[in-house]
Design a protein around this motif. Sequence first.
Motif, PDB file in Angstrom:
ATOM      1  N   UNK A 126     -15.259 -17.092 -10.575  1.00  0.00           N
ATOM      2  CA  UNK A 126     -15.699 -18.025  -9.408  1.00  0.00           C
ATOM      3  C   UNK A 126     -15.073 -19.383  -9.944  1.00  0.00           C
ATOM      4  N   UNK A 127     -14.395 -20.226  -9.113  1.00  0.00           N
ATOM      5  CA  UNK A 127     -13.749 -21.086  -9.544  1.00  0.00           C
ATOM      6  C   UNK A 127     -14.482 -22.216 -10.407  1.00  0.00           C
ATOM      7  N   UNK A 128     -14.174 -22.488 -11.573  1.00  0.00           N
ATOM      8  CA  UNK A 128     -14.975 -23.582 -12.328  1.00  0.00           C
ATOM      9  C   UNK A 128     -15.386 -24.756 -11.704  1.00  0.00           C
ATOM     10  N   UNK A 129     -14.147 -25.209 -10.996  1.00  0.00           N
ATOM     11  CA  UNK A 129     -14.361 -26.508 -10.576  1.00  0.00           C
ATOM     12  C   UNK A 129     -15.518 -26.725  -9.323  1.00  0.00           C
ATOM     13  N   UNK A 130     -15.564 -25.621  -8.632  1.00  0.00           N
ATOM     14  CA  UNK A 130     -16.566 -25.662  -7.409  1.00  0.00           C
ATOM     15  C   UNK A 130     -17.962 -25.088  -7.807  1.00  0.00           C
ATOM     16  N   UNK A 131     -18.166 -24.552  -8.933  1.00  0.00           N
ATOM     17  CA  UNK A 131     -19.352 -24.098  -9.323  1.00  0.00           C
ATOM     18  C   UNK A 131     -20.049 -24.524 -10.554  1.00  0.00           C
TER      19      UNK A 131
END
Length: 248
Positions: A126-131
């Motif tokens: 899951x996208x590190x930037x969004x989580x």
Amino acid sequence: MPTLIASVQRALRLLEAAGSHSEGAPAKQLAREAGLPLPTAYHLLRTLTHEGYLRRVRGVFVLGEAAARLAGGGLQQKRRSMILDSLAHFRDAVGAPVYFAVYREGEIEVVGVSDTPTSPACEEWADFRETGHAHAIGQCLLGQLDEKTRKDYYDRHPVEAITPYTVRDLRSLENRIGALGRMQPVIERQEYALGTICAAIPITAGDTVATMAISLPLHQEERLLYVVNRLQSEVGALLSTLSFSISI
């Protein structure tokens, strides 16, 4: 092909000559320093100027924007190489995958990761930037921000559970962040990836919001505190060899 290679070599010699004169130099001087016949130099200087590698200002040639981009790209690559070399050192020192991340322009950015085939990094499923709320890297970075900047991040990337262990709401996350000491490690267990535990330590270097982190499989949890303490003890060496005002 040999003729093309020779032309490239001559053009590079002219660029090197021009770069050695901060105030610029005339064509005759550049031709002499590059060891080129004047007609050849004139032809290449016109081409380099047309392509933006040189500029002609009051009869002298100075480096142009395209040359500056080349130089900047080389510096950028050198900095990235320094980071990866340092991360490899810390990976070997602590015996675990090591991550370096920053908070830049409103987003979480993992700048570098160093792992091994026998000790792989956590897969970014899951996208590190969004989580950021769900992993130690993000929580550590968010904890270094002021409330207004954190709110901006939450507005764009709402808190939501992505595993059964993820912090479930914004209030719980803010309570956790508020309870952290200024330089205290952030530890999360299976909040981002099942079967994985992670820890992150804050990096203080000027205005840069940064963190270094490690991950371990759940069955190695007994190693976590040792690895975190070892990483903390090694971080000073990283700060002495790298500048974290990195524009990568």
